[in-house]
Design an enzyme around this catalytic site. Structure first.
Site, PDB file in Angstrom:
ATOM      1  N   ASP A  87      -2.574  -7.407  -5.051  1.00 36.08           N
ATOM      2  CA  ASP A  87      -3.077  -6.450  -4.290  1.00 36.08           C
ATOM      3  C   ASP A  87      -3.668  -5.111  -5.347  1.00 36.08           C
ATOM      4  OD1 ASP A  87      -3.122  -5.628  -1.670  1.00 36.08           O
ATOM      5  OD2 ASP A  87      -1.088  -4.939  -1.533  1.00 36.08           O
ATOM      6  N   LYS A 105     -12.860  -3.920   7.444  1.00 37.75           N
ATOM      7  CA  LYS A 105     -12.678  -4.708   6.438  1.00 37.75           C
ATOM      8  C   LYS A 105     -13.829  -5.586   6.078  1.00 37.75           C
ATOM      9  CE  LYS A 105      -9.540  -7.689   8.702  1.00 37.75           C
ATOM     10  NZ  LYS A 105      -8.292  -8.832   8.527  1.00 37.75           N
ATOM     11  N   ARG A 134       7.355 -10.982   5.099  1.00 30.46           N
ATOM     12  CA  ARG A 134       7.141 -10.655   6.499  1.00 30.46           C
ATOM     13  C   ARG A 134       7.830 -11.953   7.637  1.00 30.46           C
ATOM     14  NH1 ARG A 134       0.656  -9.759   6.184  1.00 30.46           N
ATOM     15  NH2 ARG A 134       0.640  -8.093   4.362  1.00 30.46           N
ATOM     16  N   HIS A 157      -5.166  -0.975  -5.032  1.00 29.82           N
ATOM     17  CA  HIS A 157      -5.789   0.097  -4.074  1.00 29.82           C
ATOM     18  C   HIS A 157      -6.450   1.015  -5.131  1.00 29.82           C
ATOM     19  CE1 HIS A 157      -2.325  -1.547  -1.845  1.00 29.82           C
ATOM     20  NE2 HIS A 157      -3.148  -1.177  -0.703  1.00 29.82           N
ATOM     21  N   GLN A 186       1.222 -10.843  -3.235  1.00 28.07           N
ATOM     22  CA  GLN A 186      -0.051 -10.494  -3.000  1.00 28.07           C
ATOM     23  C   GLN A 186      -0.766  -9.698  -4.201  1.00 28.07           C
ATOM     24  OE1 GLN A 186       0.135  -7.517   0.338  1.00 28.07           O
ATOM     25  NE2 GLN A 186      -1.420  -8.943   1.506  1.00 28.07           N
ATOM     26  N   HIS A 218      -8.724  -0.810   0.088  1.00 28.24           N
ATOM     27  CA  HIS A 218      -7.609  -1.877  -0.183  1.00 28.24           C
ATOM     28  C   HIS A 218      -8.268  -3.103  -0.749  1.00 28.24           C
ATOM     29  CE1 HIS A 218      -4.361   0.275   2.309  1.00 28.24           C
ATOM     30  NE2 HIS A 218      -5.674   0.814   2.602  1.00 28.24           N
ATOM     31  N   CYS A 238       0.938  -1.240   0.153  1.00 21.82           N
ATOM     32  CA  CYS A 238       0.027  -0.092  -0.119  1.00 21.82           C
ATOM     33  C   CYS A 238       0.804   1.235  -0.019  1.00 21.82           C
ATOM     34  CB  CYS A 238      -0.868   0.057   1.076  1.00 21.82           C
ATOM     35  SG  CYS A 238      -0.631  -1.072   2.319  1.00 21.82           S
TER      36      CYS A 238
END
Length: 640
Positions: free
Chosen positions: A388, A469, A368, A390, A386, A515, A339
Site C-alpha cells: 500500500d 479509481k 478481513r 498513500h 498489501q 491511494h 490508509c
C-alpha cells in the site's frame, strides 16, 4: 406512413419499414439469408427475445448470433434446459424435482432434487441422452400463462421448487413457460429455436448447493456444464481448464513447498521457507521501484481504536468484515486497510507545500473476515499483505502524480510479462462527500488517461466509497484476468482527519490523497504468479536457483565447494547428497522446477567446471564455474 407499418432501426444506423407484427426471424431474413441462418434470437429495444417475437411498434432491433456474448448466453441457457430434460428422461419425472438452471461465466448449471447421488460417471449417460434430444431437433416454444395456469401445471408435474418460485413472483409479473417435446420449464427466456441448434457441450462436475443459496433450505445437487457453438472452441476451453488444473497454485504450492494452510487459522496462509524466498524477492523488487519513485517506507499498527475507524468511514462500510478485540475496556479493531494509519503519520508533523508530494509506502498486514465458503487458497484469504502507498499532493499536482504511478505500475508488470487493461470506476451508491468533489476527482483521473492516450473501460458505480479509481487488470499466461493494481483519488479522508499543509500564502490548505497498490495483495499476487509460471519461476524468483548433484560420494566435497562459491555470489543453491540413482535425482530436480541442475563428477572436479542442465531437461554442457556464476548473476539482475 401507413398505420400498419412500423420503422425498425438497425445497429448500423439504417431504418427499414416493415408491416406491424413482423417477427425477429423475418427481419433477419430480409437483411440477408446468411443472417437468417445464423440468427438465434433478437434484441428489441434492449430486451432479448426469441426469433418468433413479433415487433408491433417502432423499435430498435438487433439480430443476435452465436458470435455475440448475448447470443452465447442464450445458447448455454438452452443447453441447461437440454440437460434438465435428459435428467428427467433418465431418472423419471417423479424422482427428479427441478430447481433453477442459470448461465454462469463460461457455462451453466442446473440445481435438482434427486435422491440418487450423482457422480462424474453418471454425467456420461446424461450427455448421451442430451445428444439424442439434439438429434430429435425439438422446437423450443414460448408460452405465456396466468399465475393460476402455472400453479396448476407445476402442481400436476409435482414440482414443489417451481411452485415456490411462482409464489414469489411479483403480482404484475408476466409468467412464461418454455416447452421442448415433453419437457416444460418455468423460464423468462429467450431460447434457441430448437434443440438441434446445440452442437458442442460438456458436463463437468457435480456439487452440493443449498436451494436458493440459503443454508436453512434443502441441499440439492448442482450439475455444472459448458457449451460452445463449435467443437474446436469447446476443445480449446477444456484444454485451458486442464492447463489451469495443472497450474492450480494450491496444488503447486504443496508440491513446491511454498505455503500451507491449517484448520488452526482458517484462511490464513503459513509461508514455508521456499515461499518466503519468493515473497521477500517480491518485496525487495517493489522497494527498489519505490526508491526510484521517491517513496518513504513506514509501518503502522495492526490494531487501532474503534473510534478511528468510525472517523475514517471504514466502520460504516467495513465493520461486518472486521475483527474486534477489547483492550482495557476499549474496543479495538484489526486493520482491514492501511490508509487511516498513514493519515495519522502525515498529521504527526507540520507540513509545507514545498514538501508535497509526500509518498508513504507500507507492506501492511491487514485482516478481513471472509465467509469460509469464499476462501480460495491464496486468492481469497482472511489476512494478507498489501503493498500500500498513500501520496499526499496539492491539487495542482494530482495529474502529474497519477501519471507517475501509472508508469510505475506498468514498469513492474512488464518485468513479469503481464499485459493489462485499465478500468475507470466512478462514484458508488454508498459514497462519501459532495457530488462536486466527486466530479472533480473523476475528471482528474479521466484527464490523465486521455492525456496519455490510454485505452480504458468505464466501470460506472464501482469506485471506493471515498473516491473514484483506476484499476489494472492483468492477463496471465492462460489469458485469465486478475484485478491487482489500483489508483484511487480521495478528497474525503483528508477532510475526515483534518489534514493540512501550509501553503505559499502561509495559510492552511487541504491536501488530496492518492491511494496506490501495485501487487494489491502480495499473497494473492504470489498465487497468480505461481499459476502464471506454472511453478517454474524465473531465476530471480526461484526459491532454489541451482541444485548441485555429485555423481557419487567422492565428489561431495567438490559439490560443497561449488555451493560455497555460488552462495558467495548471492545465488541460492543446494547439494543433493542422497543415496539415490543419478537419473532419479536429475529428474526430480526438473519436477521441482529448479532452474539449473549442476552435475559434478571426476572430469568437472579436475577441470574446475560444472556440467549444466536447465529445468527443461536441456543439457547446456560443461562450462567453467566462474563463467556459469557470471551468467547466473547477469540473468538474475535482468529479472528475465
Amino acid at each position: 406512413m401507413d398505420k400498419k407499418e412500423i420503422q425498425v432501426s438497425l445497429p448500423d444506423g439504417s431504418v427499414r419499414i416493415y408491416p406491424s407484427g413482423i417477427t425477429v426471424e423475418q427481419i433477419a431474413a430480409s437483411i440477408s439469408p446468411g443472417l437468417r441462418k445464423a440468427a438465434i434470437a433478437g434484441n428489441v429495444n434492449g430486451r432479448a427475445v426469441d426469433l418468433s417475437w413479433p415487433v408491433s411498434e417502432n423499435s430498435g432491433v438487433e439480430i443476435l448470433t452465436l458470435e455475440s456474448p448475448a447470443g452465447l448466453e442464450i445458447y448455454r441457457h438452452s443447453t441447461a434446459h437440454l440437460m434438465a430434460q435428459a435428467i428427467r428422461r433418465i431418472y423419471g419425472s417423479e424422482a427428479v424435482k427441478l430447481g433453477i438452471g442459470p448461465v454462469i461465466q463460461n457455462g451453466f448449471y442446473y440445481d435438482i432434487d434427486l435422491a440418487k447421488p450423482l457422480s462424474v460417471h453418471d454425467l456420461e449417460q446424461i450427455e448421451s441422452e442430451m445428444e439424442m434430444i439434439i438429434r430429435e431437433d425439438l422446437p423450443i416454444k414460448r408460452r405465456v400463462v396466468s399465475r393460476e395456469e402455472a400453479f396448476q401445471l407445476f402442481s400436476e408435474l409435482q414440482e414443489p421448487l417451481k411452485l415456490e418460485l411462482i409464489h414469489d413472483l411479483p403480482a404484475e409479473a408476466i409468467i412464461t413457460l418454455y416447452e421442448q417435446g415433453e419437457f416444460v420449464d418455468l423460464c423468462r427466456g429467450p431460447h434457441l429455436p430448437s434443440t438441434g441448434r446445440i452442437k458442442a457441450f460438456k458436463l463437468q462436475s457435480v456439487a452440493g448447493a443449498y436451494w436458493r443459496g440459503d443454508s436453512k433450505n434443502k441441499m440439492l445437487q448442482r450439475i455444472y456444464g459448458t457449451a460452445f457453438p463449435k467443437k474446436s472452441q469447446l476443445d480449446e476451453h477444456l484444454h485451458l481448464l486442464e492447463e489451469a488444473r495443472k497450474r492450480d497454485h494450491r496444488k503447486l504450492g504443496k508440491e513446491l513447498e511454498l505455503f500451507m494452510f491449517s484448520e488452526e487459522a482458517p484462511g490464513m496462509p503459513f509461508y514455508l521457507p521456499n515461499g518466503m524466498v519468493i515473497r521477500t524477492e517480491l518485496e525487495n523488487f517493489s522497494r527498489e521501484a519505490q526508491h526510484q519513485y521517491d517513496y518513504d517506507e513506514v509501518r503502522s499498527p495492526f490494531m487501532m481504536n474503534k473510534m478511528m475507524w468510525e472517523q475514517s468511514g471504514h466502520w460504516d462500510h467495513y465493520k461486518d468484515n472486521m475483527y474486534f478485540s477489547k483492550v482495557d475496556e476499549t474496543e479495538f479493531a484489526l486493520k482491514p486497510m492501511n490508509c487511516p494509519g498513514h493519515m495519522l503519520i502525515f498529521k504527526n508533523s507540520l507540513r509545507s507545500y514545498r514538501e508535497l508530494p509526500i509518498r508513504l509506502a507500507e507492506f501492511g498486514q491487514v485482516h478481513r473476515h471472509e465467509f469460509s465458503g469464499a476462501l480460495n487458497g491464496m486468492m481469497r484469504v482472511r489476512t494478507f499483505c498489501q503493498d500500500d502507498a498513500h501520496i499526499f499532493v496539492r491539487p495542482d499536482q494530482i495529474e502529474d502524480e497519477i501519471s507517475r504511478v501509472i508508469a510505475q505500475i506498468g514498469h513492474v508488470y512488464q518485468v513479469f510479462g503481464f499485459e493489462y487493461r485499465i478500468e475507470l470506476s466512478t462514484r458508488p451508491e454508498d459514497s462519501m462527500g459532495s457530488e462536486e468533489l466527486w466530479n472533480q476527482a473523476e475528471q482528474s483521473l479521466q484527464n490523465v488517461l486521455v492525456g496519455k492516450g490510454i485505452d480504458y473501460r468505464l466501470n460506472e458505480g464501482d469506485g471506493a466509497f471515498y473516491g473514484p479509481k483506476i484499476d489494472f487488470h492483468i492477463l496471465d499466461a492462460l489469458g485469465r484476468s486478475w484485478q491487482c493494481g489500483t489508483i484511487q483519488l480521495d478528497f474525503q479522508m483528508p477532510e475526515k482527519f483534518d489534514l493540512t499543509y501550509i501553503g505559499e500564502d502561509n495559510l492552511k490548505h487541504r491536501p488530496v490523497v492518492i491511494h496506490r497498490a501495485v501487487y494489491g495483495s502480495i499473497d494473492r499476487f504470489m498465487g497468480i504468479l505461481t499459476e502464471h509460471y506454472s511453478g517454474a519461476f524465473p531465476l530471480w524468483l526461484a526459491p532454489v536457483q541451482a541444485r548441485i548433484i555429485p555423481v557419487s560420494e567422492p565428489f561431495t566435497d567438490y559439490a560443497l565447494q561449488v555451493k560455497a562459491a555460488l552462495a558467495a555470489a548471492g545465488i541460492r543453491a543446494e547439494v543433493d547428497v542422497r543415496n539415490e540413482k543419478l537419473g532419479y535425482k536429475i529428474r526430480e530436480a526438473g519436477m521441482k522446477k529448479i532452474p539449473y541442475t549442476l552435475v559434478l563428477g571426476e572430469k568437472e572436479q579436475n577441470s574446475g567446471t560444472v556440467s549444466v542442465r536447465q529445468r527443461t531437461a536441456c543439457a547446456i554442457g560443461e562450462t567453467p564455474l566462474d563463467s556459469f556464476i557470471q551468467q547466473m548473476k547477469e540473468e538474475i539482475a535482468s529479472r528475465k
